[in-house]
Design a protein around this motif. Structure first.
Motif, PDB file in Angstrom:
ATOM      1  N   PHE A  99      19.719  11.642   8.489  1.00  0.00           N
ATOM      2  CA  PHE A  99      18.560  12.262   7.852  1.00  0.00           C
ATOM      3  C   PHE A  99      17.293  11.654   8.439  1.00  0.00           C
ATOM      4  CE2 PHE A  99      22.045  12.430   4.894  1.00  0.00           C
ATOM      5  CZ  PHE A  99      21.943  13.685   4.313  1.00  0.00           C
ATOM      6  N   ILE A 100      16.326  12.491   8.721  1.00  0.00           N
ATOM      7  CA  ILE A 100      15.002  12.048   9.158  1.00  0.00           C
ATOM      8  C   ILE A 100      14.020  12.693   8.199  1.00  0.00           C
ATOM      9  CG2 ILE A 100      13.298  12.055  10.993  1.00  0.00           C
ATOM     10  CD1 ILE A 100      15.593  12.504  12.951  1.00  0.00           C
ATOM     11  N   GLY A 101      13.105  11.906   7.673  1.00  0.00           N
ATOM     12  CA  GLY A 101      12.184  12.505   6.718  1.00  0.00           C
ATOM     13  C   GLY A 101      10.985  11.644   6.417  1.00  0.00           C
ATOM     14  N   ALA A 102      10.247  12.080   5.428  1.00  0.00           N
ATOM     15  CA  ALA A 102       9.045  11.386   4.995  1.00  0.00           C
ATOM     16  C   ALA A 102       8.991  11.388   3.475  1.00  0.00           C
ATOM     17  CB  ALA A 102       7.804  12.069   5.551  1.00  0.00           C
ATOM     18  N   ILE A 103       8.553  10.284   2.928  1.00  0.00           N
ATOM     19  CA  ILE A 103       8.338  10.159   1.495  1.00  0.00           C
ATOM     20  C   ILE A 103       6.831   9.986   1.321  1.00  0.00           C
ATOM     21  CG2 ILE A 103       8.832   8.799  -0.572  1.00  0.00           C
ATOM     22  CD1 ILE A 103      11.431   7.884   0.930  1.00  0.00           C
ATOM     23  N   ALA A 113       0.865   7.518  15.646  1.00  0.00           N
ATOM     24  CA  ALA A 113       1.748   8.343  16.467  1.00  0.00           C
ATOM     25  C   ALA A 113       3.001   8.772  15.717  1.00  0.00           C
ATOM     26  CB  ALA A 113       2.136   7.582  17.729  1.00  0.00           C
ATOM     27  N   THR A 114       3.161   8.365  14.463  1.00  0.00           N
ATOM     28  CA  THR A 114       4.337   8.765  13.703  1.00  0.00           C
ATOM     29  C   THR A 114       4.270  10.268  13.415  1.00  0.00           C
ATOM     30  OG1 THR A 114       4.523   6.601  12.672  1.00  0.00           O
ATOM     31  CG2 THR A 114       5.609   8.419  11.550  1.00  0.00           C
ATOM     32  N   ALA A 115       5.343  10.978  13.742  1.00  0.00           N
ATOM     33  CA  ALA A 115       5.347  12.420  13.561  1.00  0.00           C
ATOM     34  C   ALA A 115       6.766  12.907  13.313  1.00  0.00           C
ATOM     35  CB  ALA A 115       4.786  13.111  14.800  1.00  0.00           C
ATOM     36  N   LEU A 116       6.875  14.083  12.730  1.00  0.00           N
ATOM     37  CA  LEU A 116       8.153  14.772  12.564  1.00  0.00           C
ATOM     38  C   LEU A 116       7.976  16.135  13.212  1.00  0.00           C
ATOM     39  CD1 LEU A 116      11.008  14.973  11.408  1.00  0.00           C
ATOM     40  CD2 LEU A 116       9.997  15.773   9.270  1.00  0.00           C
ATOM     41  N   TRP A 117       8.792  16.391  14.234  1.00  0.00           N
ATOM     42  CA  TRP A 117       8.702  17.635  14.987  1.00  0.00           C
ATOM     43  C   TRP A 117      10.037  18.349  14.922  1.00  0.00           C
ATOM     44  CZ3 TRP A 117      10.889  20.392  18.880  1.00  0.00           C
ATOM     45  CH2 TRP A 117      10.119  21.369  19.481  1.00  0.00           C
ATOM     46  N   LEU A 143       4.952  17.091  10.376  1.00  0.00           N
ATOM     47  CA  LEU A 143       4.169  15.974   9.872  1.00  0.00           C
ATOM     48  C   LEU A 143       3.710  15.178  11.068  1.00  0.00           C
ATOM     49  CD1 LEU A 143       3.449  14.155   7.310  1.00  0.00           C
ATOM     50  CD2 LEU A 143       5.509  12.895   7.899  1.00  0.00           C
ATOM     51  N   GLY A 144       2.459  14.824  11.132  1.00  0.00           N
ATOM     52  CA  GLY A 144       2.048  13.929  12.192  1.00  0.00           C
ATOM     53  C   GLY A 144       0.867  14.387  13.003  1.00  0.00           C
ATOM     54  N   PRO A 145       0.727  13.767  14.170  1.00  0.00           N
ATOM     55  CA  PRO A 145      -0.533  13.856  14.901  1.00  0.00           C
ATOM     56  C   PRO A 145      -0.815  15.191  15.563  1.00  0.00           C
ATOM     57  CG  PRO A 145       1.079  12.671  16.213  1.00  0.00           C
ATOM     58  CD  PRO A 145       1.705  12.945  14.865  1.00  0.00           C
ATOM     59  N   GLY A 146       0.214  16.010  15.810  1.00  0.00           N
ATOM     60  CA  GLY A 146      -0.041  17.288  16.471  1.00  0.00           C
ATOM     61  C   GLY A 146      -0.466  17.133  17.918  1.00  0.00           C
ATOM     62  N   ARG A 147      -0.100  16.005  18.515  1.00  0.00           N
ATOM     63  CA  ARG A 147      -0.432  15.747  19.915  1.00  0.00           C
ATOM     64  C   ARG A 147       0.785  15.142  20.586  1.00  0.00           C
ATOM     65  NH1 ARG A 147      -1.123  10.190  19.806  1.00  0.00           N
ATOM     66  NH2 ARG A 147      -1.825   9.352  17.839  1.00  0.00           N
ATOM     67  N   PRO A 207       0.815  -1.221   0.000  1.00  0.00           N
ATOM     68  CA  PRO A 207       0.000   0.000   0.000  1.00  0.00           C
ATOM     69  C   PRO A 207       0.845   1.266   0.000  1.00  0.00           C
ATOM     70  CG  PRO A 207      -0.754  -1.518   1.690  1.00  0.00           C
ATOM     71  CD  PRO A 207       0.537  -2.058   1.157  1.00  0.00           C
ATOM     72  N   LYS A 208       0.324   2.272  -0.685  1.00  0.00           N
ATOM     73  CA  LYS A 208       1.019   3.559  -0.710  1.00  0.00           C
ATOM     74  C   LYS A 208       0.550   4.409   0.459  1.00  0.00           C
ATOM     75  CE  LYS A 208       2.202   3.700  -5.493  1.00  0.00           C
ATOM     76  NZ  LYS A 208       2.637   4.597  -6.531  1.00  0.00           N
ATOM     77  N   GLY A 209       1.459   5.192   0.962  1.00  0.00           N
ATOM     78  CA  GLY A 209       1.160   6.087   2.070  1.00  0.00           C
ATOM     79  C   GLY A 209       2.394   6.907   2.368  1.00  0.00           C
ATOM     80  N   THR A 210       2.349   7.631   3.462  1.00  0.00           N
ATOM     81  CA  THR A 210       3.511   8.389   3.894  1.00  0.00           C
ATOM     82  C   THR A 210       4.473   7.436   4.577  1.00  0.00           C
ATOM     83  OG1 THR A 210       2.182  10.376   4.170  1.00  0.00           O
ATOM     84  CG2 THR A 210       4.297  10.325   5.310  1.00  0.00           C
ATOM     85  N   ARG A 211       5.695   7.361   4.092  1.00  0.00           N
ATOM     86  CA  ARG A 211       6.730   6.472   4.635  1.00  0.00           C
ATOM     87  C   ARG A 211       7.774   7.330   5.327  1.00  0.00           C
ATOM     88  NH1 ARG A 211       4.838   1.266   4.444  1.00  0.00           N
ATOM     89  NH2 ARG A 211       3.510   1.152   2.620  1.00  0.00           N
ATOM     90  N   THR A 212       7.886   7.177   6.629  1.00  0.00           N
ATOM     91  CA  THR A 212       8.868   7.938   7.386  1.00  0.00           C
ATOM     92  C   THR A 212      10.111   7.090   7.603  1.00  0.00           C
ATOM     93  OG1 THR A 212       7.759   7.270   9.428  1.00  0.00           O
ATOM     94  CG2 THR A 212       7.171   9.422   8.508  1.00  0.00           C
ATOM     95  N   PHE A 213      11.251   7.761   7.738  1.00  0.00           N
ATOM     96  CA  PHE A 213      12.511   7.026   7.824  1.00  0.00           C
ATOM     97  C   PHE A 213      13.556   7.799   8.621  1.00  0.00           C
ATOM     98  CE2 PHE A 213      12.902   9.837   4.201  1.00  0.00           C
ATOM     99  CZ  PHE A 213      14.176  10.364   4.353  1.00  0.00           C
ATOM    100  N   VAL A 214      14.544   7.054   9.077  1.00  0.00           N
ATOM    101  CA  VAL A 214      15.800   7.589   9.587  1.00  0.00           C
ATOM    102  C   VAL A 214      16.861   6.948   8.716  1.00  0.00           C
ATOM    103  CG1 VAL A 214      17.407   7.686  11.529  1.00  0.00           C
ATOM    104  CG2 VAL A 214      14.961   7.817  11.939  1.00  0.00           C
ATOM    105  N   ALA A 215      17.774   7.739   8.167  1.00  0.00           N
ATOM    106  CA  ALA A 215      18.813   7.210   7.284  1.00  0.00           C
ATOM    107  C   ALA A 215      20.142   7.898   7.586  1.00  0.00           C
ATOM    108  CB  ALA A 215      18.430   7.429   5.821  1.00  0.00           C
ATOM    109  N   ALA A 216      21.224   7.247   7.190  1.00  0.00           N
ATOM    110  CA  ALA A 216      22.554   7.815   7.407  1.00  0.00           C
ATOM    111  C   ALA A 216      23.357   7.745   6.120  1.00  0.00           C
ATOM    112  CB  ALA A 216      23.276   7.067   8.512  1.00  0.00           C
TER     113      ALA A 216
END
Length: 83
Positions: free
Chosen positions: A26-30, A58-62, A68-72, A11-20
């Motif tokens: 790098f922390i981001g979302a595709i 609960a996945t978020a980027l702050w 990106l994310g729940p805002g909570r 399934p397609k959706g927002t994919r969050t990651f941590v990469a080096a």
């Protein structure tokens, strides 16, 4: 990576990651990508290592506020601190 036929990889959706890449993290979302497509993106960016994060509610980027994310409040986090 196709996921070996496992339905959760397709399934397609927002994919969050941590990469080096070297000593840079790098922390981001595709957006709108399958897990296989996000792996292709990270490989194209020549990342040395990458970790797909949980795609749950609960996945978020702050960074000074939610980007990106729940805002909570969330009970756990990955913190990177520059020294």
């Amino acid at each position: 990576y196709s996921g070996g036929g496992d339905a959760k990889y397709a399934p397609k959706g927002t994919r969050t990651f941590v990469a080096a890449k070297g000593n840079i993290v790098f922390i981001g979302a595709i957006l709108n990508a399958s897990m296989a497509e996000s792996a292709i993106v990270l490989k194209a960016l020549n990342m040395d290592n990458a970790l797909n994060l949980d795609q749950g509610g609960a996945t978020a980027l702050w960074f000074g506020g939610y980007k990106l994310g729940p805002g909570r409040s969330i009970p756990n986090a990955i913190l990177l601190i520059k020294k």
